[in-house]
Design an enzyme around this catalytic site. Structure first.
Site, mmCIF file in Angstrom:
data_model
loop_
_atom_site.group_PDB
_atom_site.id
_atom_site.type_symbol
_atom_site.label_atom_id
_atom_site.label_comp_id
_atom_site.label_asym_id
_atom_site.label_seq_id
_atom_site.Cartn_x
_atom_site.Cartn_y
_atom_site.Cartn_z
ATOM 1 N N VAL A 1 0.858 -1.188 0.000
ATOM 2 C CA VAL A 1 0.000 0.000 0.000
ATOM 3 C C VAL A 1 0.891 1.234 0.000
ATOM 4 O O VAL A 1 1.802 1.354 0.822
ATOM 5 C CB VAL A 1 -0.928 0.025 1.246
ATOM 6 C CG1 VAL A 1 -1.766 1.301 1.262
ATOM 7 C CG2 VAL A 1 -1.831 -1.198 1.279
ATOM 8 N N ALA B 1 4.505 4.118 2.853
ATOM 9 C CA ALA B 1 4.058 2.878 2.215
ATOM 10 C C ALA B 1 4.259 1.737 3.208
ATOM 11 O O ALA B 1 4.937 1.901 4.225
ATOM 12 C CB ALA B 1 4.851 2.625 0.936
ATOM 13 N N LYS B 2 3.680 0.613 2.927
ATOM 14 C CA LYS B 2 3.896 -0.570 3.772
ATOM 15 C C LYS B 2 3.468 -1.794 2.989
ATOM 16 O O LYS B 2 2.631 -1.710 2.080
ATOM 17 C CB LYS B 2 3.053 -0.469 5.057
ATOM 18 C CG LYS B 2 3.533 -1.368 6.182
ATOM 19 C CD LYS B 2 4.617 -0.706 7.000
ATOM 20 C CE LYS B 2 5.145 -1.603 8.109
ATOM 21 N NZ LYS B 2 6.022 -0.871 9.038
ATOM 22 N N GLY B 3 4.031 -2.938 3.350
ATOM 23 C CA GLY B 3 3.660 -4.176 2.683
ATOM 24 C C GLY B 3 3.550 -5.301 3.683
ATOM 25 O O GLY B 3 3.967 -5.176 4.838
ATOM 26 N N ASP C 1 10.322 -5.357 8.750
ATOM 27 C CA ASP C 1 9.355 -5.110 9.819
ATOM 28 C C ASP C 1 9.218 -6.440 10.574
ATOM 29 O O ASP C 1 10.160 -7.254 10.546
ATOM 30 C CB ASP C 1 8.020 -4.618 9.236
ATOM 31 C CG ASP C 1 7.076 -4.092 10.307
ATOM 32 O OD1 ASP C 1 7.356 -3.036 10.893
ATOM 33 O OD2 ASP C 1 6.055 -4.751 10.593
#
Ligand code: NAD
Length: 439
Positions: free
Chosen positions: A83, A128-130, A169
């Site tokens: 995202v 952003a992040k996934g 993460d």
């Protein structure tokens, strides 16, 4: 408001103002929690409030199927996400999480908190992040590598050194970043070290990156202790999560003379009123995978953790841990959010009313992305800095950002979370306004 067809209602001018269903805060999941935080900051945005809807909608959401062949020959499918919440201030930046409970709501919220965090410390990134919904502990190394490579190829549409730069993460690390970097490089036909950060040092990683988030947690903790007259020497510290963030933060607080009295992770909750031997506990976790079974401590019930007598509490595991059910029991004077989103909005209010000072995630754990920024800069210039230089620059950025946020909190008489959102959201929306809308 919706029409009889169930489609979102439009204003007379034709603009759709109803949020798509996946963006609505109809439950108190992480995205709902984030939206409440944005609502709280809106009255302080002045004329920039005109743009606030930008913050309530991720710019791009990519959901991917990640199929891999398991070692036993069967084919397994996992759901993956990337995202990009906001790219107004620069390329997307944010980690990749491998966890069985990953959801789109969670990844959306984490991407939004990255936008806020990057703006709070003023590094030139969007958010952003996934993530992949998978329990990586159940995979062999080969399966994990295939999963990582396929996921990287699937999100290859979005990522790139000047587009969107993933990082580690929960349950992802330097090895996974090395596979991501290699996969992306193979796909574009050139070694692109700057596509991810948190890489091993021999592959263009930065010295000090592994410790950076914990060091940032410690740095803001020291600043807040100074401002509130809390002595670190002898202060009792409780830490939830003893991984990259919690483990390093605990080590630095212990080195400064504090006593780490309680630690909780996914394997158990341990307590020692005299202070745990943190280096021994770190060694135990490295070999045993968790704090469970550590000899130098008593075992506690998980639910007793939040009521431990301590001055400093560091949630450094997952989001939604401090809730209305346990916030009232917290005895700490200072809560330093190492994790992203560990405190629900209701719990935040309870802590505020009790006079507990909360150093919010969006500044407290920004040390990781700050050194990720240093890593990215070093990769572009192929010139690497010493660890002392990196740590000194990190501490300076964290101290300056924290001092600015503290001042805004005093000025508006708001919590440090709202103050951080005021500083960060103004920066994001000002960038948005200056860029204007295209076309
Ligand atoms: P990690 O995988 O190294 O460690 C996670 C820790 O949480 C482990 O000790 C694990 O046992 C514990 N944990 C997991 N589930 C738990 C549960 N149900 N109850 C108690 N403990 C549990 O991850 P990390 O990198 O240390 O990340 C921790 C948090 O910090 C996450 O919220 C992450 O988003 C955030 N964060 C990490 C970084 C970074 O640079 N690594 C940067 C900013 C924020």
């Amino acid at each position: 408001m919706s029409s009889s067809t169930g489609a979102p209602a439009a204003t007379p001018a034709g603009a759709v103002h109803t949020l798509p269903s996946y963006l609505q805060a109809d439950h108190l999941g992480p995205w709902g929690n984030y939206l409440q935080q944005v609502d709280r900051v809106t009255p302080y945005l002045g004329s920039l409030a005109r743009w606030v809807e930008t913050l309530k909608r991720p710019k791009r959401i990519l959901i991917v199927d990640v199929p891999i062949e398991l070692d036993n020959g069967t084919i397994a499918h996992y759901e993956g996400y990337r995202v990009q919440h906001n790219l107004s201030r620069g390329p997307g930046k944010g980690g990749v999480r491998f966890h069985q409970d990953v959801t789109l709501s969670e990844v959306m919220a984490l991407s939004a908190w990255m936008s806020v965090k990057n703006a709070a410390v003023n590094v030139p990134y969007g958010g952003a992040k996934g993530g992949i919904r998978v329990d990586p502990k159940k995979l062999s190394m080969g399966e994990l590598e295939r999963l990582t490579r396929r996921y990287t190829s699937e999100i290859g549409l979005l990522i790139g050194p000047s587009k969107d730069i993933p990082a580690p993460d929960v349950n992802t690390n330097g090895q996974i970043m090395a596979w991501m970097m290699d996969t992306y490089s193979m796909n574009v036909g050139a070694t692109a070290t700057g596509v991810v950060t948190g890489k091993p040092v021999d592959l263009g990683g930065s010295l000090g990156r592994v410790e950076a988030t914990g060091r940032g947690v410690y740095t803001v903790g020291v600043e807040a202790a100074k401002l509130t007259g809390l002595a670190l020497e002898g202060a009792r510290v409780a830490v939830q999560g003893f991984g990259n963030v919690g483990g390093i933060a605990a080590k630095l607080f212990a080195e400064a003379g504090a006593k780490v009295v309680a630690v909780q992770d996914h394997t158990g909750t341990i307590f020692n009123g005299q202070g745990l031997d943190v280096p021994a506990l770190l060694a135990h976790v490295k070999t045993r995978g968790g704090v469970g079974g550590f000899a130098g401590a008593d075992v506690m019930k998980a639910e007793e953790f939040w009521a431990v007598d301590c001055e400093i509490l560091i949630p450094a595991a997952l989001e939604g841990q401090i809730t209305k059910d346990n916030a009232g029991q917290i005895k700490a004077k200072l809560v330093i959010e190492g994790a992203n989103g560990p405190t629900t909005t209701e719990a935040d209010d309870i802590l505020h009313d009790k006079g507990v000072l909360v150093l919010p995630d969006v500044i407290a754990n920004a040390g990781g992305v700050t050194v990720s920024y240093f890593e990215w800069v070093q990769d572009f210039s192929s010139f690497f800095w010493s660890e002392d230089e990196i740590n000194a620059r990190l501490v300076r950025i964290m101290q300056e950002a924290f001092a600015g946020i503290w001042q805004v909190a005093q000025e508006h008489k708001v919590s440090l979370r709202t103050a951080t959102f005021i500083v960060a959201c103004k920066r994001i929306l000002h960038a948005r306004e200056m860029r204007g809308l295209y076309p």
